[in-house]
Scaffold this motif. Structure first.
Motif, short mmCIF file in Angstrom:
data_model
loop_
_atom_site.label_atom_id
_atom_site.label_comp_id
_atom_site.label_asym_id
_atom_site.label_seq_id
_atom_site.Cartn_x
_atom_site.Cartn_y
_atom_site.Cartn_z
N LEU A 223 -12.91 17.04 -11.27
CA LEU A 223 -12.59 16.64 -12.33
C LEU A 223 -12.75 17.79 -13.33
O LEU A 223 -12.00 17.72 -14.62
CB LEU A 223 -13.17 15.58 -12.47
N THR A 224 -13.36 19.03 -13.21
CA THR A 224 -13.45 19.88 -14.53
C THR A 224 -12.89 21.40 -14.03
O THR A 224 -13.24 22.12 -14.08
CB THR A 224 -15.15 19.89 -14.96
N GLU A 225 -11.58 21.06 -12.94
CA GLU A 225 -11.03 21.98 -12.52
C GLU A 225 -12.45 23.41 -12.27
O GLU A 225 -12.00 24.51 -12.00
CB GLU A 225 -10.01 23.10 -13.62
N GLY A 226 -12.87 22.65 -11.19
CA GLY A 226 -13.99 23.52 -10.64
C GLY A 226 -14.88 24.40 -11.74
O GLY A 226 -16.08 25.15 -11.00
N ARG A 227 -14.96 23.84 -12.12
CA ARG A 227 -15.55 24.89 -13.68
C ARG A 227 -17.40 24.52 -13.56
O ARG A 227 -18.44 24.69 -13.86
CB ARG A 227 -15.75 24.27 -14.92
N GLY A 228 -17.69 22.37 -14.01
CA GLY A 228 -18.79 22.15 -14.03
C GLY A 228 -19.22 21.78 -15.12
O GLY A 228 -18.16 22.24 -15.87
N VAL A 229 -19.69 19.80 -15.48
CA VAL A 229 -19.56 19.78 -17.16
C VAL A 229 -20.97 21.14 -17.58
O VAL A 229 -21.98 21.05 -17.41
CB VAL A 229 -20.22 18.53 -16.55
N ASP A 230 -20.83 20.40 -18.85
CA ASP A 230 -21.90 21.18 -19.86
C ASP A 230 -22.79 21.00 -19.70
O ASP A 230 -24.05 21.25 -19.90
CB ASP A 230 -20.86 22.04 -20.89
N HIS A 231 -23.18 19.75 -19.58
CA HIS A 231 -24.57 18.51 -20.10
C HIS A 231 -23.98 17.14 -19.31
O HIS A 231 -23.55 16.72 -18.59
CB HIS A 231 -24.62 17.58 -21.13
N VAL A 232 -25.39 17.49 -18.75
CA VAL A 232 -25.89 15.76 -17.44
C VAL A 232 -27.15 15.24 -17.83
O VAL A 232 -28.39 15.90 -18.03
CB VAL A 232 -25.90 16.12 -16.08
N ILE A 233 -26.41 14.25 -18.18
CA ILE A 233 -28.18 12.81 -18.56
C ILE A 233 -28.55 12.50 -17.31
O ILE A 233 -27.56 11.65 -17.04
CB ILE A 233 -27.19 12.11 -19.72
N GLU A 234 -29.46 12.89 -17.01
CA GLU A 234 -30.18 12.49 -15.85
C GLU A 234 -31.05 11.30 -15.68
O GLU A 234 -32.15 11.88 -15.90
CB GLU A 234 -30.43 14.34 -14.89
N VAL A 235 -30.78 10.56 -15.49
CA VAL A 235 -31.68 9.13 -15.90
C VAL A 235 -32.55 8.84 -14.39
O VAL A 235 -33.51 8.24 -14.45
CB VAL A 235 -31.15 7.76 -16.29
N GLY A 236 -31.12 9.81 -13.18
CA GLY A 236 -32.15 8.79 -12.04
C GLY A 236 -33.20 9.36 -11.13
O GLY A 236 -34.24 9.68 -10.68
N GLY A 237 -33.37 10.84 -11.47
CA GLY A 237 -34.91 11.43 -10.87
C GLY A 237 -34.23 12.43 -9.54
O GLY A 237 -33.42 12.95 -9.56
N PRO A 238 -35.35 12.23 -9.16
CA PRO A 238 -35.26 13.18 -7.42
C PRO A 238 -34.13 12.70 -6.32
O PRO A 238 -33.50 13.26 -5.35
CB PRO A 238 -36.63 12.96 -6.68
N GLY A 239 -33.78 11.60 -6.64
CA GLY A 239 -32.69 10.77 -5.97
C GLY A 239 -31.06 11.41 -6.38
O GLY A 239 -30.27 11.38 -6.16
N THR A 240 -30.89 11.12 -7.77
CA THR A 240 -29.87 12.03 -7.65
C THR A 240 -29.39 13.47 -8.31
O THR A 240 -28.08 13.74 -9.06
CB THR A 240 -29.25 11.34 -9.20
N LEU A 241 -30.87 14.22 -9.09
CA LEU A 241 -31.15 14.93 -9.48
C LEU A 241 -30.28 16.47 -8.26
O LEU A 241 -29.26 17.30 -9.42
CB LEU A 241 -32.33 15.77 -9.77
N PRO A 242 -30.13 16.56 -6.68
CA PRO A 242 -29.36 16.85 -6.44
C PRO A 242 -27.69 17.11 -6.32
O PRO A 242 -27.09 18.12 -6.61
CB PRO A 242 -29.87 17.12 -4.75
N GLN A 243 -27.25 16.28 -6.76
CA GLN A 243 -25.64 15.99 -7.20
C GLN A 243 -25.74 16.26 -8.29
O GLN A 243 -24.26 17.11 -8.67
CB GLN A 243 -25.12 14.31 -7.24
#
Length: 335
Positions: A223-243
């Motif tokens: 969705l970001t044309e291969g670049r990736g996002v500038d910021h991630v609001i990571e509220v999941g922890g270990p289960g979501t951090l790899p993604q």
């Protein structure tokens, strides 16, 4: 006054509502606040459920908003009748982070705001945003300030950035709103198609159902044309951090805020190193951060999203509603 206390070892069935004498007159440097609202957070649930043990008889709730009833000698910042909102870390006034636990946090290490009146130092509160209801103001202490610090203070958010917000809890919805207010793009996730429609209404440019797309990190890159996002609001922890590491751009910023999927797990450290991304843990913010946020919210016209409000003596039902996961945005107590 009416007050809620928590009996050890915790659990919603151990929340008790009772009457006790008011706190009296404020002393030097203190104010007396007639509290009218609080808001529920994952941290508050950890305390009342017994997952985060506290002292027997603790008054729960970290967030409190209301009106100044009386002002002690030496207080110049507030006057009787001012609408105010509490600070999560009352002793962290400004400067870099100084607190790494909850020993001084109301509703956990000290008594909180599930009561009708409180006397405390004036520096434990800030003024509330102009025009906010007490319930709206109460959402700022924990969730609002966490999102603000993650994006604006630590992340140095700027117009045109892209933010990935995980889920539809209070912090994530605030992050979406703050990002849009400041001219950033937002990609948001949920497991509910109904909630995804509401995320779009709030301005999310792209949405993902993470149950249907378990490899959502790769999809975010597409969705970001291969670049990736500038910021991630990571509220999941270990289960979501790899993604989240998959989703972030090279040199991007991941704010580690929550541990909804657990307190430990496998982290792809080599990938994080290759991404040269900044993974930064944070817990809410300082009083100065809160004052800066309130000025920003007033200038941008942002109003919090409140899912539902309960009365003070319905506090157990409010937490059961939080347990259900059906809410979108904040759950409040109004009294």
């Amino acid at each position: 006054m009416k007050v809620v206390t928590l009996r050890s070892p915790g659990g919603l069935e151990h929340l008790e509502v009772s009457e006790r004498d008011g706190p009296g007159e404020p002393g030097h440097g203190e104010i007396r606040v007639r509290l009218h609202a609080s808001s529920l957070n994952f941290h508050d649930y950890g305390v009342v459920s017994g997952a985060m043990p506290t002292e027997d008889g603790r008054i729960p709730m970290s967030d409190g908003a209301g009106v100044v009833e009386a002002v002690g000698d030496g207080v110049e910042e507030f006057s009787t009748g001012d609408a105010v909102v509490s600070c999560f870390f009352p002793y962290w006034q400004d400067g870099p982070a100084r607190v790494g636990d909850f020993k001084t946090t109301p509703g956990d290490g000290i008594d909180g705001y599930a009561r009708e009146q409180v006397v405390c130092p004036a520096t434990w509160f800030t003024r509330a945003p102009e025009g906010y209801s007490h319930a709206e103001a109460a959402t700022l202490t924990t969730a609002g300030l966490t999102a603000w610090r993650a994006l604006v203070v630590d992340g140095q958010l700027k117009a045109g950035d892209t933010v990935l917000a995980l889920g539809t809890g209070g912090v994530s919805i605030f992050a979406l709103q703050i990002a849009r207010m400041m001219g950033a793009r937002v990609i948001a996730t949920s497991s509910s198609d109904e909630k995804i429609e509401r995320l779009k209404e709030l301005g999310a440019e792209h949405t993902l159902n993470y149950q249907r797309e378990p490899e959502w990190g790769k999809r975010v890159k597409e969705l970001t044309e291969g670049r990736g996002v500038d910021h991630v609001i990571e509220v999941g922890g270990p289960g979501t951090l790899p993604q989240s590491i998959d989703a972030v751009r090279i040199g991007g910023h991941i704010s580690l805020i929550g541990v909804l999927t657990g307190r430990g797990g496998e982290i792809p450290t080599a990938k994080l190193m290759a991404k040269q991304a900044r993974l930064q843990g944070l817990i809410v913010g300082s009083r100065t951060h809160q004052q800066e946020m309130i000025r920003g919210l007033e200038a941008g016209g942002l109003r919090p999203v409140i899912d539902r409000s309960f009365a003070l003596d319905e506090i157990a039902d409010a937490f059961r509603h939080e347990e259900s996961g059906q809410h979108f945005g904040k759950i409040c107590l109004e009294f």
